[in-house]
Design a protein around this motif. Structure first.
Motif, PDB file in Angstrom:
ATOM      1  N   VAL A  93       0.854  -1.191   0.000  1.00 20.39           N
ATOM      2  CA  VAL A  93       0.000   0.000   0.000  1.00 20.39           C
ATOM      3  C   VAL A  93       0.888   1.238   0.000  1.00 20.39           C
ATOM      4  CG1 VAL A  93      -1.822   1.262   1.193  1.00 20.39           C
ATOM      5  CG2 VAL A  93      -1.751  -1.248   1.331  1.00 20.39           C
ATOM      6  N   PHE A  94       0.560   2.186  -0.868  1.00 19.76           N
ATOM      7  CA  PHE A  94       1.292   3.452  -0.921  1.00 19.76           C
ATOM      8  C   PHE A  94       0.298   4.600  -0.827  1.00 19.76           C
ATOM      9  CE2 PHE A  94       3.037   7.071  -3.368  1.00 19.76           C
ATOM     10  CZ  PHE A  94       4.190   7.293  -2.622  1.00 19.76           C
ATOM     11  N   ASP A  95       0.521   5.496   0.126  1.00 21.51           N
ATOM     12  CA  ASP A  95      -0.343   6.650   0.337  1.00 21.51           C
ATOM     13  C   ASP A  95       0.105   7.778  -0.596  1.00 21.51           C
ATOM     14  OD1 ASP A  95      -1.803   8.831   1.230  1.00 21.51           O
ATOM     15  OD2 ASP A  95      -1.471   8.420   3.358  1.00 21.51           O
ATOM     16  N   LEU A  96      -0.696   8.074  -1.600  1.00 20.76           N
ATOM     17  CA  LEU A  96      -0.346   9.126  -2.557  1.00 20.76           C
ATOM     18  C   LEU A  96      -0.328  10.508  -1.927  1.00 20.76           C
ATOM     19  CD1 LEU A  96      -2.354   7.967  -5.704  1.00 20.76           C
ATOM     20  CD2 LEU A  96       0.124   8.263  -5.583  1.00 20.76           C
TER      21      LEU A  96
ATOM     22  N   SER B 141      -4.993  -8.403  -7.643  1.00 16.19           N
ATOM     23  CA  SER B 141      -5.726  -7.154  -7.870  1.00 16.19           C
ATOM     24  C   SER B 141      -4.801  -5.977  -7.590  1.00 16.19           C
ATOM     25  CB  SER B 141      -6.959  -7.082  -6.971  1.00 16.19           C
ATOM     26  OG  SER B 141      -7.715  -5.908  -7.230  1.00 16.19           O
ATOM     27  N   VAL B 142      -4.791  -4.992  -8.488  1.00 13.25           N
ATOM     28  CA  VAL B 142      -3.974  -3.787  -8.305  1.00 13.25           C
ATOM     29  C   VAL B 142      -4.801  -2.569  -8.696  1.00 13.25           C
ATOM     30  CG1 VAL B 142      -1.818  -5.025  -8.768  1.00 13.25           C
ATOM     31  CG2 VAL B 142      -2.998  -3.891 -10.660  1.00 13.25           C
ATOM     32  N   GLY B 143      -4.515  -1.430  -8.051  1.00 18.04           N
ATOM     33  CA  GLY B 143      -5.216  -0.221  -8.459  1.00 18.04           C
ATOM     34  C   GLY B 143      -5.097   0.909  -7.466  1.00 18.04           C
ATOM     35  N   ARG B 144      -5.881   1.951  -7.724  1.00 17.59           N
ATOM     36  CA  ARG B 144      -5.935   3.132  -6.850  1.00 17.59           C
ATOM     37  C   ARG B 144      -7.309   3.206  -6.213  1.00 17.59           C
ATOM     38  NH1 ARG B 144      -6.627   8.659  -9.697  1.00 17.59           N
ATOM     39  NH2 ARG B 144      -8.675   7.677  -9.853  1.00 17.59           N
ATOM     40  N   ILE B 145      -7.335   3.443  -4.906  1.00 13.03           N
ATOM     41  CA  ILE B 145      -8.589   3.582  -4.188  1.00 13.03           C
ATOM     42  C   ILE B 145      -8.559   4.861  -3.374  1.00 13.03           C
ATOM     43  CG2 ILE B 145      -8.856   1.072  -4.035  1.00 13.03           C
ATOM     44  CD1 ILE B 145      -8.107   1.391  -1.015  1.00 13.03           C
ATOM     45  N   THR B 146      -9.726   5.263  -2.871  1.00 17.30           N
ATOM     46  CA  THR B 146      -9.838   6.433  -2.004  1.00 17.30           C
ATOM     47  C   THR B 146     -10.596   6.038  -0.747  1.00 17.30           C
ATOM     48  OG1 THR B 146      -9.905   7.896  -3.928  1.00 17.30           O
ATOM     49  CG2 THR B 146     -10.646   8.811  -1.823  1.00 17.30           C
ATOM     50  N   THR B 147     -10.032   6.366   0.399  1.00 18.63           N
ATOM     51  CA  THR B 147     -10.705   6.118   1.666  1.00 18.63           C
ATOM     52  C   THR B 147     -10.151   7.075   2.711  1.00 18.63           C
ATOM     53  OG1 THR B 147     -11.280   4.437   3.321  1.00 18.63           O
ATOM     54  CG2 THR B 147      -9.077   4.323   2.415  1.00 18.63           C
ATOM     55  N   GLY B 148     -11.012   7.550   3.607  1.00 26.70           N
ATOM     56  CA  GLY B 148     -10.573   8.453   4.662  1.00 26.70           C
ATOM     57  C   GLY B 148      -9.950   9.734   4.149  1.00 26.70           C
ATOM     58  N   GLY B 149     -10.354  10.172   2.972  1.00 28.99           N
ATOM     59  CA  GLY B 149      -9.814  11.401   2.406  1.00 28.99           C
ATOM     60  C   GLY B 149      -8.449  11.249   1.763  1.00 28.99           C
ATOM     61  N   HIS B 150      -7.899  10.046   1.736  1.00 33.02           N
ATOM     62  CA  HIS B 150      -6.597   9.807   1.117  1.00 33.02           C
ATOM     63  C   HIS B 150      -6.738   8.893  -0.093  1.00 33.02           C
ATOM     64  CE1 HIS B 150      -3.348  11.135   4.155  1.00 33.02           C
ATOM     65  NE2 HIS B 150      -4.477  11.747   4.462  1.00 33.02           N
ATOM     66  N   HIS B 151      -5.810   9.056  -1.022  1.00 37.27           N
ATOM     67  CA  HIS B 151      -5.741   8.191  -2.194  1.00 37.27           C
ATOM     68  C   HIS B 151      -4.610   7.189  -1.988  1.00 37.27           C
ATOM     69  CE1 HIS B 151      -7.504  12.022  -3.565  1.00 37.27           C
ATOM     70  NE2 HIS B 151      -8.256  11.262  -4.342  1.00 37.27           N
TER      71      HIS B 151
ATOM     72  N   LEU C 134      -2.481   3.634  -3.486  1.00 34.67           N
ATOM     73  CA  LEU C 134      -2.179   2.624  -4.476  1.00 34.67           C
ATOM     74  C   LEU C 134      -2.067   1.299  -3.735  1.00 34.67           C
ATOM     75  CD1 LEU C 134       0.562   4.495  -6.530  1.00 34.67           C
ATOM     76  CD2 LEU C 134      -1.920   4.442  -6.930  1.00 34.67           C
ATOM     77  N   VAL C 135      -2.747   0.279  -4.230  1.00 36.33           N
ATOM     78  CA  VAL C 135      -2.800  -1.006  -3.533  1.00 36.33           C
ATOM     79  C   VAL C 135      -2.532  -2.125  -4.525  1.00 36.33           C
ATOM     80  CG1 VAL C 135      -4.156  -2.503  -2.019  1.00 36.33           C
ATOM     81  CG2 VAL C 135      -4.579  -0.032  -2.009  1.00 36.33           C
ATOM     82  N   ALA C 136      -1.664  -3.048  -4.139  1.00 31.98           N
ATOM     83  CA  ALA C 136      -1.399  -4.244  -4.934  1.00 31.98           C
ATOM     84  C   ALA C 136      -1.514  -5.452  -4.024  1.00 31.98           C
ATOM     85  CB  ALA C 136       0.001  -4.183  -5.543  1.00 31.98           C
ATOM     86  N   VAL C 137      -2.362  -6.403  -4.391  1.00 35.82           N
ATOM     87  CA  VAL C 137      -2.518  -7.639  -3.622  1.00 35.82           C
ATOM     88  C   VAL C 137      -2.308  -8.811  -4.576  1.00 35.82           C
ATOM     89  CG1 VAL C 137      -3.968  -9.012  -2.099  1.00 35.82           C
ATOM     90  CG2 VAL C 137      -4.195  -6.516  -2.113  1.00 35.82           C
ATOM     91  N   LEU C 138      -1.329  -9.651  -4.265  1.00 32.35           N
ATOM     92  CA  LEU C 138      -0.994 -10.817  -5.076  1.00 32.35           C
ATOM     93  C   LEU C 138      -1.189 -12.076  -4.250  1.00 32.35           C
ATOM     94  CD1 LEU C 138       2.354  -9.524  -6.657  1.00 32.35           C
ATOM     95  CD2 LEU C 138       0.015  -9.079  -7.404  1.00 32.35           C
ATOM     96  N   SER C 139      -1.739 -13.115  -4.867  1.00 28.98           N
ATOM     97  CA  SER C 139      -1.956 -14.358  -4.133  1.00 28.98           C
ATOM     98  C   SER C 139      -1.811 -15.559  -5.050  1.00 28.98           C
ATOM     99  CB  SER C 139      -3.342 -14.367  -3.479  1.00 28.98           C
ATOM    100  OG  SER C 139      -4.353 -14.686  -4.418  1.00 28.98           O
ATOM    101  N   ASP C 140      -1.537 -16.712  -4.451  1.00 31.29           N
ATOM    102  CA  ASP C 140      -1.579 -17.970  -5.183  1.00 31.29           C
ATOM    103  C   ASP C 140      -1.942 -19.091  -4.218  1.00 31.29           C
ATOM    104  OD1 ASP C 140       0.778 -18.645  -3.803  1.00 31.29           O
ATOM    105  OD2 ASP C 140       2.080 -18.315  -5.522  1.00 31.29           O
ATOM    106  N   GLY C 141      -2.214 -20.261  -4.775  1.00 30.02           N
ATOM    107  CA  GLY C 141      -2.463 -21.435  -3.956  1.00 30.02           C
ATOM    108  C   GLY C 141      -3.876 -21.604  -3.444  1.00 30.02           C
TER     109      GLY C 141
END
Length: 305
Positions: A82-85, A261-271, A273-280
């Motif tokens: 997670v990266f806070d823009l 899943s990867v992308g940009r979201i907005t919550t709590g007034g902040h934007h 960047l989120v990347a979640v990778l999974s397998d298995g």
């Protein structure tokens, strides 16, 4: 949905994202399946507790453990970054082990960025055909379009050259035509997302962004128009308006699922960047649910610090 068809046309290739459904019956099946997946990812989950930082990664990111509520089962593994823009002085927070995963169709964002770099170099806009392929590839996860654009960028060597300019350091293109078997890390996906969404100072002082403003805006627009049945994933950590790309495939060798899943979201007034990778995961439904739990937990933990 993804498990109804082969990921790529070659034999013994992992099953994954399919081209656009044809006909009313196929469309209805996709919508019904997607509704079930979305419900599975949002019901009956404990609220995530904040994760405590546990050192730093080699890239300077904060490293932390997931709370128990993420609940990866069996052979399933998951990593989130997670990266806070709106806090550019801080590095991305990484939850779980920042190891390589198969990309499946999240690589389509990287393919499009590579295509746009080639267009910039030639000082020509994308052709009408390329734009149609790009829109189908991102908005509907169309594999035929991805096949064409993967060839356009020069397969894995072309992706590698583009990623050097985009700042990625841990992404290796898939063999031959198998773009979905590209390997990447959560932190490298944050680097790619920053190349598209970050409007702050460049990571390296004085460095100009590889992608032009017009190219960045084009990718952001397509990611914000992903088909409704594919809008699960990192969007679970925020309200409406996410810009994202998901990927999923079933490996023939194990029968287990890669879900990302990867992308940009907005919550709590902040934007963010989120990347979640999974397998298995034993099913796509379980993989989607795991990715959404991980996204919520990682964003919640990041906002708590």
């Amino acid at each position: 949905m993804a498990y109804l068809t082969r990921f790529l046309p070659q034999p013994r290739t992992p099953r994954g994202d399919r081209p656009r459904a044809r006909g009313a019956a196929a469309t209805g099946l996709l919508a019904a399946t997607a509704s079930a997946l979305l419900a599975a990812g949002t019901l009956g989950l404990a609220q995530p507790a904040a994760a405590a930082p546990a050192g730093s990664t080699a890239s300077g990111s904060t490293a932390a453990s997931f709370p128990a509520s993420v609940g990866a089962k069996g052979e399933a593994r998951v990593t989130a970054a997670v990266f806070d823009l709106d806090a550019p002085g801080r590095g991305p927070a990484v939850y779980g082990t920042d190891m390589p995963y198969d990309t499946a169709s999240i690589i389509k964002v990287d393919i499009l960025a590579s295509v746009l770099l080639k267009a910039q170099d030639s000082r020509h806009a994308l052709t009408a055909k390329e734009r149609a392929q790009a829109e189908a590839m991102i908005e509907h996860s169309d594999n035929a379009a991805a096949n064409a654009l993967w060839r356009r960028v020069g397969l894995a060597p072309g992706l590698k050259a583009a990623n050097k300019r985009l700042g990625l350091t841990a992404t290796q293109g898939g063999p031959g035509p198998k773009w979905g078997l590209t390997r990447t890390t959560a932190s490298d996906q944050i680097r790619l997302l920053r190349a598209v969404f970050d409007t702050g100072p460049a990571p390296k002082k004085g460095a100009a962004p590889a992608l032009s403003d017009a190219s960045r805006a084009y990718i952001r627009t397509l990611m914000s128009r992903v088909a409704t049945e594919q809008s699960w994933g990192v969007s679970a950590a925020a309200g409406p308006g996410a810009a994202l790309k998901n990927g999923w495939l079933q490996r023939d060798t194990t029968g287990l699922w890669d879900v990302n899943s990867v992308g940009r979201i907005t919550t709590g007034g902040h934007h963010y960047l989120v990347a979640v990778l999974s397998d298995g995961s034993t099913s796509m439904k379980d993989g989607v649910a795991l990715v959404e739990r991980a996204a919520r937990a990682a964003v919640s933990a990041t906002t708590a610090h």
